[in-house]
Design a protein around this motif. Structure first.
Motif, PDB file in Angstrom:
ATOM      1  N   VAL A 556       0.848  -1.187   0.000  1.00 34.72           N
ATOM      2  CA  VAL A 556       0.000   0.000   0.000  1.00 34.72           C
ATOM      3  C   VAL A 556       0.888   1.242   0.000  1.00 34.72           C
ATOM      4  N   ASN A 557       0.697   2.102  -0.997  1.00 35.18           N
ATOM      5  CA  ASN A 557       1.512   3.309  -1.114  1.00 35.18           C
ATOM      6  C   ASN A 557       1.018   4.450  -0.258  1.00 35.18           C
ATOM      7  N   GLY A 558      -0.239   4.423   0.148  1.00 35.37           N
ATOM      8  CA  GLY A 558      -0.730   5.543   0.932  1.00 35.37           C
ATOM      9  C   GLY A 558      -2.056   5.251   1.597  1.00 35.37           C
ATOM     10  N   VAL A 559      -2.410   6.142   2.513  1.00 37.98           N
ATOM     11  CA  VAL A 559      -3.667   6.082   3.250  1.00 37.98           C
ATOM     12  C   VAL A 559      -4.284   7.469   3.223  1.00 37.98           C
ATOM     13  N   VAL A 560      -5.588   7.526   2.938  1.00 36.44           N
ATOM     14  CA  VAL A 560      -6.323   8.789   2.933  1.00 36.44           C
ATOM     15  C   VAL A 560      -7.389   8.710   4.026  1.00 36.44           C
ATOM     16  N   ASN A 561      -7.317   9.610   4.985  1.00 35.41           N
ATOM     17  CA  ASN A 561      -8.358   9.731   5.999  1.00 35.41           C
ATOM     18  C   ASN A 561      -9.394  10.725   5.477  1.00 35.41           C
ATOM     19  N   TYR A 562     -10.387  10.216   4.751  1.00 35.51           N
ATOM     20  CA  TYR A 562     -11.436  11.100   4.244  1.00 35.51           C
ATOM     21  C   TYR A 562     -12.219  11.699   5.411  1.00 35.51           C
ATOM     22  N   ASP A 563     -12.462  10.912   6.440  1.00 28.77           N
ATOM     23  CA  ASP A 563     -13.005  11.403   7.707  1.00 28.77           C
ATOM     24  C   ASP A 563     -11.930  11.236   8.766  1.00 28.77           C
ATOM     25  N   ILE A 564     -11.731  12.254   9.572  1.00 29.44           N
ATOM     26  CA  ILE A 564     -10.656  12.192  10.558  1.00 29.44           C
ATOM     27  C   ILE A 564     -10.913  11.055  11.544  1.00 29.44           C
ATOM     28  N   PRO A 565      -9.877  10.390  12.015  1.00 23.87           N
ATOM     29  CA  PRO A 565     -10.066   9.330  13.014  1.00 23.87           C
ATOM     30  C   PRO A 565     -10.549   9.917  14.327  1.00 23.87           C
ATOM     31  N   THR A 566     -11.223   9.097  15.101  1.00 24.05           N
ATOM     32  CA  THR A 566     -11.850   9.567  16.331  1.00 24.05           C
ATOM     33  C   THR A 566     -10.931   9.527  17.541  1.00 24.05           C
ATOM     34  N   SER A 567      -9.709   9.072  17.379  1.00 25.72           N
ATOM     35  CA  SER A 567      -8.749   9.053  18.482  1.00 25.72           C
ATOM     36  C   SER A 567      -7.347   8.982  17.906  1.00 25.72           C
ATOM     37  N   SER A 568      -6.382   9.303  18.749  1.00 25.94           N
ATOM     38  CA  SER A 568      -4.989   9.224  18.298  1.00 25.94           C
ATOM     39  C   SER A 568      -4.595   7.788  17.987  1.00 25.94           C
ATOM     40  N   ALA A 569      -5.113   6.826  18.753  1.00 28.11           N
ATOM     41  CA  ALA A 569      -4.815   5.418  18.472  1.00 28.11           C
ATOM     42  C   ALA A 569      -5.376   4.999  17.125  1.00 28.11           C
ATOM     43  N   ALA A 570      -6.577   5.485  16.787  1.00 32.42           N
ATOM     44  CA  ALA A 570      -7.155   5.160  15.481  1.00 32.42           C
ATOM     45  C   ALA A 570      -6.297   5.715  14.356  1.00 32.42           C
ATOM     46  N   TYR A 571      -5.737   6.900  14.539  1.00 37.09           N
ATOM     47  CA  TYR A 571      -4.860   7.459  13.503  1.00 37.09           C
ATOM     48  C   TYR A 571      -3.594   6.617  13.354  1.00 37.09           C
ATOM     49  N   VAL A 572      -3.005   6.216  14.479  1.00 39.75           N
ATOM     50  CA  VAL A 572      -1.781   5.411  14.427  1.00 39.75           C
ATOM     51  C   VAL A 572      -2.015   4.124  13.646  1.00 39.75           C
ATOM     52  N   HIS A 573      -3.139   3.462  13.890  1.00 39.20           N
ATOM     53  CA  HIS A 573      -3.401   2.190  13.225  1.00 39.20           C
ATOM     54  C   HIS A 573      -3.802   2.389  11.769  1.00 39.20           C
ATOM     55  N   ARG A 574      -4.530   3.446  11.459  1.00 39.59           N
ATOM     56  CA  ARG A 574      -4.905   3.690  10.061  1.00 39.59           C
ATOM     57  C   ARG A 574      -3.674   3.914   9.190  1.00 39.59           C
ATOM     58  N   VAL A 575      -2.833   4.852   9.587  1.00 41.09           N
ATOM     59  CA  VAL A 575      -1.664   5.163   8.756  1.00 41.09           C
ATOM     60  C   VAL A 575      -0.642   4.043   8.798  1.00 41.09           C
ATOM     61  N   GLY A 576      -0.776   3.124   9.763  1.00 38.39           N
ATOM     62  CA  GLY A 576       0.128   1.979   9.818  1.00 38.39           C
ATOM     63  C   GLY A 576      -0.101   0.952   8.742  1.00 38.39           C
ATOM     64  N   ARG A 577      -1.140   1.128   7.912  1.00 34.72           N
ATOM     65  CA  ARG A 577      -1.351   0.204   6.791  1.00 34.72           C
ATOM     66  C   ARG A 577      -0.338   0.449   5.683  1.00 34.72           C
ATOM     67  N   THR A 578       0.344   1.583   5.673  1.00 33.97           N
ATOM     68  CA  THR A 578       1.424   1.842   4.727  1.00 33.97           C
ATOM     69  C   THR A 578       2.728   1.973   5.508  1.00 33.97           C
ATOM     70  N   GLY A 579       3.833   1.911   4.802  1.00 42.46           N
ATOM     71  CA  GLY A 579       5.125   1.944   5.475  1.00 42.46           C
ATOM     72  C   GLY A 579       5.394   0.708   6.297  1.00 42.46           C
ATOM     73  N   ARG A 580       4.865  -0.445   5.872  1.00 39.69           N
ATOM     74  CA  ARG A 580       5.047  -1.685   6.624  1.00 39.69           C
ATOM     75  C   ARG A 580       6.492  -2.149   6.536  1.00 39.69           C
ATOM     76  N   ALA A 581       6.962  -2.760   7.602  1.00 39.26           N
ATOM     77  CA  ALA A 581       8.310  -3.336   7.656  1.00 39.26           C
ATOM     78  C   ALA A 581       9.379  -2.296   7.382  1.00 39.26           C
ATOM     79  N   GLY A 582       9.128  -1.045   7.766  1.00 41.43           N
ATOM     80  CA  GLY A 582      10.125   0.000   7.610  1.00 41.43           C
ATOM     81  C   GLY A 582      10.280   0.533   6.214  1.00 41.43           C
ATOM     82  N   ARG A 583       9.344   0.249   5.310  1.00 41.79           N
ATOM     83  CA  ARG A 583       9.451   0.727   3.936  1.00 41.79           C
ATOM     84  C   ARG A 583       9.267   2.239   3.880  1.00 41.79           C
ATOM     85  N   GLU A 584      10.078   2.895   3.083  1.00 42.05           N
ATOM     86  CA  GLU A 584       9.991   4.331   2.888  1.00 42.05           C
ATOM     87  C   GLU A 584       9.070   4.637   1.704  1.00 42.05           C
TER      88      GLU A 584
END
Length: 709
Positions: A556-584
């Motif tokens: 996955v090259n990117g993540v778009v939060n069309y609606d903002i996440p409802t907590s900081s933990a939700a943001y961490v997990h959403r954007v964690g779908r990209t950049g897996r295994a340390g990929r830049e």
């Protein structure tokens, strides 16, 4: 012409070309498994002064495509084949052991090669743990000497001092055979999947789960003795970043310990020994796939729990059982808490027979499983496990102090209930492992906050991501497909999918390139969408927080939060779908409107922390004035936002304030109108192409005519 000017112009052009060639995305480049930085494989004395240049290894075994489990989106566009370095495990083994010929006999060679079993010094252990930002804490030392009173007001309660532990790290997967005697088949499976060296969480968690606690539990300063504990394992709380390899970190000890138990007691072969709980079916299916690859050929069975299944009771099958639901005999059950809880409620005998042999409980994404949404079901399953030797491990990228305290109290309550005050059930050591900075987003992803003012502005911003125009380099790296789009509710995901259905032209695949995934779809449809997205057939996947937890999409090259996440933990997990295994190269874009501004500070704070970790300059990162200007929510408001989201985007908000709900609609056009417009636009384009083709044919006929003879 001035030669100096000519040379400088060519140098600038070369730099631009090199910069363009060096751009990388998670879907391109090497498809390597998560690996540790090479600093672990250097001597302690050379770690601080080591050069950034790496020596090339001569004997580098190549890994075939069949052995790789990662994604390969757009492999024709410069994607290269992965090659795994055979690195030596922290100078423990001889230098010649890393040059063994790799192949099908690699695991046997690694096991037969005599490794030096000399224990690493405490200074080296501390240096390795500090280098990889690992913090291991003993949470429940019960020695009276470790009870200290904090200085402060009179009457303050006595608190237990938390002891820091320094277990010997696992610097190479080849050490598993020597230190823990894992089966040869299991070692071969690890090698076949392309794993060479463990990640940070594996480096710290595997010794905690595989070693005897007596090897690393040390008394605190001033304590006379080590508090009594059970030497048969520990209860573990692990907080590690997304994409760091937590699944492998808990599956290796599970498979190894169950295989050992089978050899010592054959009666356990008819019982389930481990339960792994996950919040979604997609994550449960992923854990099952990884577990089966690891347990292939070891006679350890990993099964995903589905509707209609019954677990074996540990005895012989009764005469009338053939007519009922299928009976599953398995070693490791992986499923969601709701499904397993319903199964336990339907058959009360199942609690006493099928689960009496369960010795291991794993909570993946533990903060969600112990959240109010799943808490009652998860705790009911936990308390129904009557084995006094049960060991629990909790894993997540975000874990608050309330979750930690709930886990601690549940362990104490269950122990007291089983022991009934007699003291027969000893308390296992409770250890916490934190990798990196706790509850922070991955720093190797480019985080962007984009103000779109209104709902229509957000839709326009998303369309600009789908059809990027030529712009300057100040806007950052482009968001290339495939990428995920997260919305707040299922209704908004469906509406957004309907709105964007015809935005990709037919030449690029059309409507087949966009899909929507949510919990209202059937299991068959959900599995089909997941498979198509993994293969690269789907470029844009619109979903809810259903896919924000644990699911591994390495391309996955990117993540778009069309609606903002409802907590900081939700943001961490959403954007964690990209950049897996340390990929830049991953990009995380958050679109926010005027309505989102009161709820944005938790996202902006996490983004600022991630940019600070990455070392972004003050001019490029999150501006301090924006953080100061954003309002801070009170604790009740945070809980309300986490539970309900933004009111105007829910059914409750439509009834309470219809005017705000109309402004929050993603589109005002019906699907039939958009389909008619798309057909009309396609017809016009087709007519224009036919006219151009006819003109070209007419011009060709006039040119080819050579006159009459």
């Amino acid at each position: 012409m001035d030669p100096l000017r000519l040379l400088s112009r060519s140098a600038k052009a070369t730099r631009k070309t090199d910069k363009k060639q060096n751009q990388s995305t998670p879907s391109a480049g090497q498809r390597a498994q998560p690996q540790l930085p090479p600093i672990v494989n250097q001597p302690l004395d050379n770690r601080t002064t080591a050069s950034r240049k790496r020596k090339r290894v001569q004997d580098v075994p190549s890994v075939s495509d069949d052995q790789l489990t990662g994604l390969d989106f757009f492999a024709g566009h410069g994607a290269t084949r992965m090659r795994v370095k055979a690195s030596a495990p922290a100078q423990i083994s001889d230098s010649e052991s890393s040059k063994k010929v790799a192949g099908s006999q690699h695991a046997e060679d690694a096991r037969d090669t005599p490794l030096t079993t000399k224990t690493i010094s405490s200074e080296e252990i501390r240096a390795i743990l500090k280098q990889h930002k690992l913090k291991v804490t003993w949470l429940n030392p019960s020695s009276p000497q470790e009870k200290v009173k904090r200085k402060g007001k009179e009457g303050s309660k006595a608190k237990t001092e938390k002891s820091q532990l320094h277990p010997q790290p696992l610097c190479s997967f080849r050490e598993l055979g020597e230190r823990y005697a894992i089966p040869k088949r299991m070692a071969a499976n690890i090698h076949d999947q392309g794993y060479a060296t463990p990640t940070e969480v594996q480096l710290g968690a595997l010794p905690l789960l595989l070693d005897s606690p007596s090897l690393y539990l040390q008394p605190a300063a001033g304590a006379a003795d080590v508090p009594p504990h059970n030497s048969d394992g520990v209860d573990l709380l692990t907080v590690a970043p997304t994409g760091s390899g937590k699944t492998l970190a808990f599956m290796i000890p599970l498979v190894h310990k169950i295989s050992q138990e089978r050899r010592t007691d054959e009666t356990l072969a008819r019982m389930t020994s481990a339960i792994v709980l996950a919040p979604t079916k997609e994550l449960a299916g992923q854990i099952v796939n990884e577990g089966r690859k690891l347990a292939s050929g070891t006679k350890i069975k990993v099964t995903q729990l589905r509707k209609g299944m019954r677990l074996a009771s540990g005895g012989t099958q009764q005469a009338g059982d053939e007519a009922g639901p299928p009976i599953v005999k398995t070693d490791i059950i992986v499923g969601t808490p709701g499904l397993l809880h319903n199964m336990l409620e339907e058959e009360d005998e199942l609690k006493q027979m099928s689960l009496k042999g369960v010795r291991h409980l794993v909570l993946d994404e533990a903060d969600v499983l112990l959240d109010p949404l799943f808490r009652e079901q998860t705790l009911a399953i936990w308390n129904s496990l009557s084995n006094p030797d049960l060991r629990v491990s909790l894993w997540s990228a975000t874990m608050g102090s309330n979750i930690e305290e709930l886990a601690r109290s549940t362990i104490h309550t269950r122990r007291d209930a089983l022991g009934a005050g007699s003291g027969d059930v000893q308390e296992a050591p409770l250890v916490r492992l934190v990798v990196g900075l706790k509850d922070s987003a991955v720093p190797n992803v480019e985080h962007r906050l984009v103000y779109a003012a209104t709902e229509q502005g957000k839709l326009m911003g998303l369309r600009q991501l789908l059809h990027p125009a030529a712009s300057s380099g100040d806007t950052g790296a482009p968001l290339l497909p495939p990428f995920l789009v997260f919305t707040q509710t299922i209704e908004r995901a469906i509406a957004l999918h309907s709105e964007l259905l015809y935005d990709i032209p037919a030449e690029a695949g059309g409507i087949s390139r966009i899909a929507v995934l949510h919990s209202d779809l059937s299991d068959t449809v959900r599995e089909s969408v997941m498979t198509r997205f993994r293969k690269g057939d789907i470029w844009v996947l619109i979903t809810t927080d259903l896919l924000s937890r644990g699911v591994d999409f390495r391309g996955v090259n990117g993540v778009v939060n069309y609606d903002i996440p409802t907590s900081s933990a939700a943001y961490v997990h959403r954007v964690g779908r990209t950049g897996r295994a340390g990929r830049e190269g991953g990009v995380a874009v958050t679109l926010y409107s005027k309505e989102d501004i009161p709820y944005l500070k938790h996202v902006a704070t996490v983004v600022a922390m991630a940019q600070k970790q990455k070392g972004t300059s003050s001019g490029e990162g999150m501006q301090q004035w924006l953080l100061d200007a954003l309002p801070t929510l009170s604790k009740p408001e945070k809980q309300k936002l986490k539970k309900r989201g933004i009111e105007s985007r829910t059914k409750r908000g439509k009834e309470a304030d219809p005017k705000s709900a109309r402004r929050a609609r993603i589109s005002s056009k019906a699907g039939f109108i958009r389909k008619s417009e798309n057909n009309r636009r396609s017809a016009i384009l087709g007519s224009q192409r036919r006219q151009q083709a006819d003109l070209a044919n007419d011009a060709g006929d006039e040119t080819d005519f050579g006159g009459f003879d």
